[in-house]
Scaffold this active site. Structure first.
Site, mmCIF file in Angstrom:
data_model
loop_
_atom_site.group_PDB
_atom_site.id
_atom_site.type_symbol
_atom_site.label_atom_id
_atom_site.label_comp_id
_atom_site.label_asym_id
_atom_site.label_seq_id
_atom_site.Cartn_x
_atom_site.Cartn_y
_atom_site.Cartn_z
ATOM 1 C CG ASP A 1 36.322 33.003 41.477
ATOM 2 O OD1 ASP A 1 37.022 33.545 42.361
ATOM 3 O OD2 ASP A 1 35.629 33.647 40.667
ATOM 4 N NE ARG B 1 32.193 34.122 39.384
ATOM 5 C CZ ARG B 1 31.904 33.843 38.135
ATOM 6 N NH1 ARG B 1 31.411 34.788 37.355
ATOM 7 N NH2 ARG B 1 32.095 32.649 37.625
ATOM 8 C CD GLU C 1 33.953 37.562 46.128
ATOM 9 O OE1 GLU C 1 34.405 38.706 46.315
ATOM 10 O OE2 GLU C 1 34.064 36.955 45.043
ATOM 11 N NE ARG D 1 39.275 45.783 66.310
ATOM 12 C CZ ARG D 1 38.478 46.102 67.319
ATOM 13 N NH1 ARG D 1 37.215 45.673 67.327
ATOM 14 N NH2 ARG D 1 38.921 46.839 68.317
HETATM 15 O O1 F6P Z 1 36.283 35.804 39.351
HETATM 16 C C1 F6P Z 1 37.427 36.249 39.986
HETATM 17 C C2 F6P Z 1 37.102 37.338 40.980
HETATM 18 O O2 F6P Z 1 38.302 37.724 41.614
HETATM 19 C C3 F6P Z 1 36.039 36.964 42.012
HETATM 20 O O3 F6P Z 1 36.525 36.135 43.020
HETATM 21 C C4 F6P Z 1 35.574 38.317 42.451
HETATM 22 O O4 F6P Z 1 34.251 38.292 42.924
HETATM 23 C C5 F6P Z 1 35.655 39.134 41.188
HETATM 24 O O5 F6P Z 1 36.564 38.468 40.333
HETATM 25 C C6 F6P Z 1 36.104 40.551 41.398
HETATM 26 O O6 F6P Z 1 36.046 41.193 40.185
HETATM 27 P P1 F6P Z 1 36.621 42.664 39.929
HETATM 28 O O7 F6P Z 1 38.098 42.538 39.754
HETATM 29 O O8 F6P Z 1 35.946 43.089 38.679
HETATM 30 O O9 F6P Z 1 36.268 43.494 41.107
#
Ligand code: F6P
Length: 362
Positions: A142, A186, A237, A280
């Site tokens: 991130d 995140r 996200e 899409r």
């Molecule tokens: O912090 C890294 C990350 O890949 C984020 O970008 C994402 O929101 C999260 O971890 C996903 O976590 P998990 O692997 O627990 O679903």
């Protein structure tokens, strides 16, 4: 010989193995240290018997090109908030940091290197307060740690996202579609911003700049003439509509909300707002975390591993390695976990993107 323990905690990320290899090789070269790895972060130490693996030059041979972590990892079982089942079957949590520090001592370790993100470095800080000689190494795709300009794993994630974006451009163009690609990150839009610039997106939607559906629609309409045209959107996200909330779920046992699905939410919002083009979505997900680290991440991770071992040799405990202004330095763990590094709306790359014609839906 002194004993050094290495562990990887939190979500995995390309480059972790390169750090492990660099620490093990440096330690061996010193002629004064032997290295071990704890399996699945601190869980390996808590287990009875402990799951600790001796790390030698041959056990780390060639691992810098591999994704994931040879030590495995977890984002469950945080020692600060350790889940404990009560007699009646219900669950509670308790702080097991003091116990963990005592166990590390009793196992004869003279130093610990904890490779992890902000959550893991909070644990490092708590262990340090309990007298544990610990050094942190930052990791996250991130790139949201304020103490360091760059984290390894980020460049690989951006590369993977950009390659995926390039593929989506050709199919969007062929069908005159709007394609929304959701990336991780995140609460920080770094992956989305870099991918949008590298790929040449029409729109980039990030958590730091809440979007308006009418503005997104306006940008889309500008690209369509007589049903022809196409639009590629990168959405982070953690992005949200102005006045709205993030999209995700919080499951029992999870520390954080699991983000995901905002691309589909945006598709519905656009359709409800009368978007005439076919929309899409593609949610990239964990493909961004896996695979072979790009060369830049291997270099960054290797340098951070070497720096972490230097800190150990200099008894600079309670510190985390950082990359600042093109130099490998150290910052106190306290400072390392203080602030979150989001994209500031005045950041230069936002200006770059706007000048390239990328809209942010604001
Ligand atoms: O912090 C890294 C990350 O890949 C984020 O970008 C994402 O929101 C999260 O971890 C996903 O976590 P998990 O692997 O627990 O679903």
């Amino acid at each position: 010989m002194k004993k050094l323990l290495i562990l990887t905690g939190g979500g995995d990320c390309p480059g972790l193995n390169a750090v492990i290899r660099a620490v093990v090789r440096s330690a061996r070269r010193s002629g004064q240290w032997k290295t071990w790895g704890s399996i699945e972060a601190f869980n390996g130490i808590f287990r009875d018997p402990p799951e600790i693996k001796r790390l030698t030059r041959s056990s780390v041979s060639g691992i810098h090109v591999r994704g994931g972590t040879i030590l495995q990892t977890t984002n469950r079982g945080n020692p600060l908030d350790y889940p404990v089942q009560q007699k009646d079957g219900s669950w509670t949590t308790r702080d097991r940091t003091a116990e963990l520090a005592a166990k590390i001592r009793s196992m004869g370790f003279d130093a610990v290197i904890n490779i992890g993100g902000d959550g893991s470095q909070r644990i490092s800080q708590a262990l340090f307060k309990e007298g544990c000689p610990i050094v942190g190494v930052p990791k996250t795709i991130d790139n949201d740690l304020s103490a360091t300009d760059l984290t390894f794993g980020f460049s690989t994630a951006v590369q993977t996202a950009t390659e995926s974006f390039d593929r989506l451009v050709t199919t969007a163009a062929s069908h005159h579609r709007v394609i929304i690609m959701e990336v991780m990150g995140r609460d920080a839009g770094w992956i989305a911003l870099h991918t949008a610039i590298a790929g040449g997106a029409e729109l980039c939607l990030i958590p730091e700049i809440p979007y308006r559906v009418d503005k997104v629609l306006k940008r889309i309409s500008k690209r369509y003439r007589k049903g022809k045209g196409f639009v590629n959107i990168v959405i982070s996200e953690g992005a949200k509509q102005e006045g709205g909330n993030v999209v995700g779920v919080k499951e029992a046992g999870d520390e954080n909300i699991k983000l995901g699905g905002v691309a589909n939410a945006l598709r519905r919002q656009l359709e409800n707002a009368g978007c005439e083009a076919q929309v899409r979505t593609t949610i990239l997900g964990h493909v961004q975390r896996g695979g072979i680290p790009v060369a830049q991440d291997r270099v960054l991770a290797s340098a951070m591993g070497v720096k972490a071992f230097e800190l150990v040799q200099q008894d600079q405990f309670g510190q985390m390695v950082a990359f600042r202004n093109n130099e490998f330095v150290s910052v106190s763990l306290e400072e390392a976990v203080r602030d979150y590094k989001a994209v500031h709306p005045d950041h230069y790359l936002i200006n770059v993107a706007r000048n390239l014609g990328i809209a942010f839906g604001d």
